[in-house]
Design a protein around this motif. Structure first.
Motif, PDB file in Angstrom:
ATOM      1  N   ALA A   1       3.622  -6.783   4.280  1.00  0.00           N
ATOM      2  CA  ALA A   1       3.524  -7.659   3.115  1.00  0.00           C
ATOM      3  C   ALA A   1       2.312  -7.293   2.263  1.00  0.00           C
ATOM      4  CB  ALA A   1       3.447  -9.117   3.564  1.00  0.00           C
ATOM      5  N   ILE A   2       1.218  -6.960   2.913  1.00  0.00           N
ATOM      6  CA  ILE A   2      -0.005  -6.576   2.201  1.00  0.00           C
ATOM      7  C   ILE A   2       0.210  -5.275   1.427  1.00  0.00           C
ATOM      8  CG2 ILE A   2      -2.329  -5.648   2.630  1.00  0.00           C
ATOM      9  CD1 ILE A   2      -2.551  -7.882   4.810  1.00  0.00           C
ATOM     10  N   ALA A   3       0.830  -4.299   2.066  1.00  0.00           N
ATOM     11  CA  ALA A   3       1.097  -3.029   1.394  1.00  0.00           C
ATOM     12  C   ALA A   3       2.007  -3.225   0.185  1.00  0.00           C
ATOM     13  CB  ALA A   3       1.723  -2.040   2.380  1.00  0.00           C
ATOM     14  N   HIS A   4       2.999  -4.089   0.325  1.00  0.00           N
ATOM     15  CA  HIS A   4       3.926  -4.353  -0.774  1.00  0.00           C
ATOM     16  C   HIS A   4       3.206  -5.062  -1.922  1.00  0.00           C
ATOM     17  CE1 HIS A   4       8.175  -5.952  -2.002  1.00  0.00           C
ATOM     18  NE2 HIS A   4       7.721  -5.037  -2.818  1.00  0.00           N
ATOM     19  N   GLN A   5       2.375  -6.057  -1.578  1.00  0.00           N
ATOM     20  CA  GLN A   5       1.651  -6.794  -2.622  1.00  0.00           C
ATOM     21  C   GLN A   5       0.686  -5.878  -3.366  1.00  0.00           C
ATOM     22  OE1 GLN A   5       2.082  -9.996  -3.647  1.00  0.00           O
ATOM     23  NE2 GLN A   5       0.583  -9.592  -5.251  1.00  0.00           N
ATOM     24  N   ALA A   6       0.040  -4.977  -2.656  1.00  0.00           N
ATOM     25  CA  ALA A   6      -0.853  -4.021  -3.318  1.00  0.00           C
ATOM     26  C   ALA A   6      -0.080  -3.209  -4.348  1.00  0.00           C
ATOM     27  CB  ALA A   6      -1.501  -3.103  -2.281  1.00  0.00           C
ATOM     28  N   GLN A   7       1.097  -2.744  -3.966  1.00  0.00           N
ATOM     29  CA  GLN A   7       1.917  -1.945  -4.891  1.00  0.00           C
ATOM     30  C   GLN A   7       2.324  -2.763  -6.110  1.00  0.00           C
ATOM     31  OE1 GLN A   7       5.494  -2.004  -5.658  1.00  0.00           O
ATOM     32  NE2 GLN A   7       5.068  -0.287  -7.021  1.00  0.00           N
ATOM     33  N   LEU A   8       2.664  -4.022  -5.907  1.00  0.00           N
ATOM     34  CA  LEU A   8       3.069  -4.875  -7.022  1.00  0.00           C
ATOM     35  C   LEU A   8       1.928  -5.080  -8.012  1.00  0.00           C
ATOM     36  CD1 LEU A   8       5.170  -7.576  -5.118  1.00  0.00           C
ATOM     37  CD2 LEU A   8       6.040  -5.745  -6.604  1.00  0.00           C
ATOM     38  N   LEU A   9       0.684  -4.942  -7.542  1.00  0.00           N
ATOM     39  CA  LEU A   9      -0.480  -5.119  -8.406  1.00  0.00           C
ATOM     40  C   LEU A   9      -0.987  -3.798  -8.987  1.00  0.00           C
ATOM     41  CD1 LEU A   9      -2.494  -7.794  -6.377  1.00  0.00           C
ATOM     42  CD2 LEU A   9      -1.064  -8.139  -8.399  1.00  0.00           C
ATOM     43  N   GLY A  10      -0.209  -2.725  -8.812  1.00  0.00           N
ATOM     44  CA  GLY A  10      -0.588  -1.438  -9.370  1.00  0.00           C
ATOM     45  C   GLY A  10      -1.531  -0.635  -8.494  1.00  0.00           C
TER      46      GLY A  10
ATOM     47  N   ALA B   1      -1.668   1.164  -0.697  1.00  0.00           N
ATOM     48  CA  ALA B   1      -2.363   0.972   0.574  1.00  0.00           C
ATOM     49  C   ALA B   1      -1.897   2.036   1.554  1.00  0.00           C
ATOM     50  CB  ALA B   1      -2.075  -0.422   1.131  1.00  0.00           C
ATOM     51  N   HIS B   2      -2.846   2.625   2.255  1.00  0.00           N
ATOM     52  CA  HIS B   2      -2.537   3.674   3.238  1.00  0.00           C
ATOM     53  C   HIS B   2      -2.986   3.183   4.603  1.00  0.00           C
ATOM     54  CE1 HIS B   2      -2.130   8.173   4.155  1.00  0.00           C
ATOM     55  NE2 HIS B   2      -2.441   7.592   5.305  1.00  0.00           N
TER      56      HIS B   2
ATOM     57  N   VAL C   1      -7.565  -4.765  18.318  1.00  0.00           N
ATOM     58  CA  VAL C   1      -7.646  -4.014  17.063  1.00  0.00           C
ATOM     59  C   VAL C   1      -6.379  -3.174  16.952  1.00  0.00           C
ATOM     60  CG1 VAL C   1      -8.928  -2.301  15.743  1.00  0.00           C
ATOM     61  CG2 VAL C   1     -10.167  -3.954  17.170  1.00  0.00           C
ATOM     62  N   GLU C   2      -5.648  -3.340  15.856  1.00  0.00           N
ATOM     63  CA  GLU C   2      -4.338  -2.695  15.698  1.00  0.00           C
ATOM     64  C   GLU C   2      -4.387  -1.429  14.842  1.00  0.00           C
ATOM     65  OE1 GLU C   2      -1.654  -3.572  17.225  1.00  0.00           O
ATOM     66  OE2 GLU C   2      -1.982  -5.644  17.843  1.00  0.00           O
ATOM     67  N   ALA C   3      -5.029  -1.507  13.701  1.00  0.00           N
ATOM     68  CA  ALA C   3      -4.979  -0.407  12.736  1.00  0.00           C
ATOM     69  C   ALA C   3      -5.941  -0.706  11.598  1.00  0.00           C
ATOM     70  CB  ALA C   3      -3.555  -0.236  12.199  1.00  0.00           C
ATOM     71  N   ALA C   4      -5.981   0.201  10.643  1.00  0.00           N
ATOM     72  CA  ALA C   4      -6.800   0.018   9.441  1.00  0.00           C
ATOM     73  C   ALA C   4      -5.961   0.397   8.230  1.00  0.00           C
ATOM     74  CB  ALA C   4      -8.057   0.876   9.509  1.00  0.00           C
ATOM     75  N   ALA C   5      -6.442   0.022   7.060  1.00  0.00           N
ATOM     76  CA  ALA C   5      -5.790   0.428   5.810  1.00  0.00           C
ATOM     77  C   ALA C   5      -6.838   0.643   4.739  1.00  0.00           C
ATOM     78  CB  ALA C   5      -4.778  -0.620   5.355  1.00  0.00           C
ATOM     79  N   ALA C   6      -6.602   1.650   3.911  1.00  0.00           N
ATOM     80  CA  ALA C   6      -7.402   1.882   2.708  1.00  0.00           C
ATOM     81  C   ALA C   6      -6.558   1.451   1.519  1.00  0.00           C
ATOM     82  CB  ALA C   6      -7.765   3.359   2.596  1.00  0.00           C
ATOM     83  N   ILE C   7      -7.175   0.725   0.598  1.00  0.00           N
ATOM     84  CA  ILE C   7      -6.472   0.198  -0.569  1.00  0.00           C
ATOM     85  C   ILE C   7      -7.204   0.652  -1.824  1.00  0.00           C
ATOM     86  CG2 ILE C   7      -5.777  -1.899  -1.797  1.00  0.00           C
ATOM     87  CD1 ILE C   7      -5.662  -3.305   0.941  1.00  0.00           C
ATOM     88  N   GLY C   8      -6.452   1.067  -2.822  1.00  0.00           N
ATOM     89  CA  GLY C   8      -7.070   1.465  -4.072  1.00  0.00           C
ATOM     90  C   GLY C   8      -6.038   1.884  -5.101  1.00  0.00           C
ATOM     91  N   ARG C   9      -6.533   2.284  -6.248  1.00  0.00           N
ATOM     92  CA  ARG C   9      -5.650   2.759  -7.313  1.00  0.00           C
ATOM     93  C   ARG C   9      -5.437   4.264  -7.156  1.00  0.00           C
ATOM     94  NH1 ARG C   9      -4.221  -0.340 -11.131  1.00  0.00           N
ATOM     95  NH2 ARG C   9      -6.057  -1.673 -10.877  1.00  0.00           N
TER      96      ARG C   9
END
Length: 200
Positions: free
Chosen positions: A122-131, A134-135, A157-165
């Motif tokens: 859901a977080i990855a999808h929302q990031a995409q919707l905001l332009g 997320a990796h 601890v499950e994983a990590a993600a980097a978010i950006g444009r």
């Protein structure tokens, strides 16, 4: 059949934003605000979970902050090489036990990782919707994450993600530039089974 701006094509008609979401490594390095990041994490809060136990927890850091300096070393050396240009980092943690309705004692949750994965989606999808993009990555030092974040027993601890444009891929090493494109997926016919299951 659905197509997207990045030439991905679904076998059946789906919302195009699912095709437009991918996992780049090249980011612009720009700053995003805490409210913008919290808007992205808010989507994860509304993911489904067994018994509504909501086992997900998100430890985050925005680039240019003291928190970034604490969390960034959790990433593997390889992932630090490209994630240094992200706008935010998120570490996903799940609560491993829950108390079912009507019970008096907590028990191991069979789905804590599964449910936290739903929040990540859901977080990855929302990031995409905001332009943004997320990796997600498991290339992290899990012991270091547990220590730095003071993760207690009963949490994983499950994983990590980097978010950006999305940035210019030429900032990446040559071998990563070649991979900086939305990845394909197996045909649906290879991964779905009507009433049975066949292993690869």
């Amino acid at each position: 059949m659905t197509t997207s701006s990045n030439h991905r094509q679904a076998d059946y008609p789906i919302e195009p934003s699912f095709l437009n979401r991918w996992s780049p490594r090249a980011f612009t390095g720009e700053i995003i605000s805490e409210p913008d990041l919290l808007t992205i994490l808010e989507a994860g809060r509304w993911a489904p979970s067994a018994y509504n136990s909501q086992p997900w927890r998100f430890a985050y850091a925005l680039r240019g902050t003291e928190q970034w300096d604490r969390i960034f070393p959790i990433l593997s050396e390889f992932n630090q090489g490209w994630a240094k240009s992200a706008s935010a980092l998120v570490i996903f943690i799940s609560k491993t036990h829950f108390t079912p309705p009507g019970a008096s004692e907590a028990k191991l949750s069979h789905s804590h990782s599964f449910d936290t994965g739903a929040a990540w989606g859901a977080i990855a999808h929302q990031a995409q919707l905001l332009g943004l993009q997320a990796h997600g990555m498991t290339g992290i030092d899990f012991d270091k994450a547990t220590e730095i974040l003071s993760v207690p027993e009963g949490y994983r601890v499950e994983a990590a993600a980097a978010i950006g444009r999305l940035g210019d891929k030429t900032q990446l090493p040559d071998y990563l530039q070649a991979r900086e494109t939305p990845s394909p997926r197996r045909p649906l016919s290879e991964i779905t089974f009507n009433g049975t299951f066949t292993a690869d």
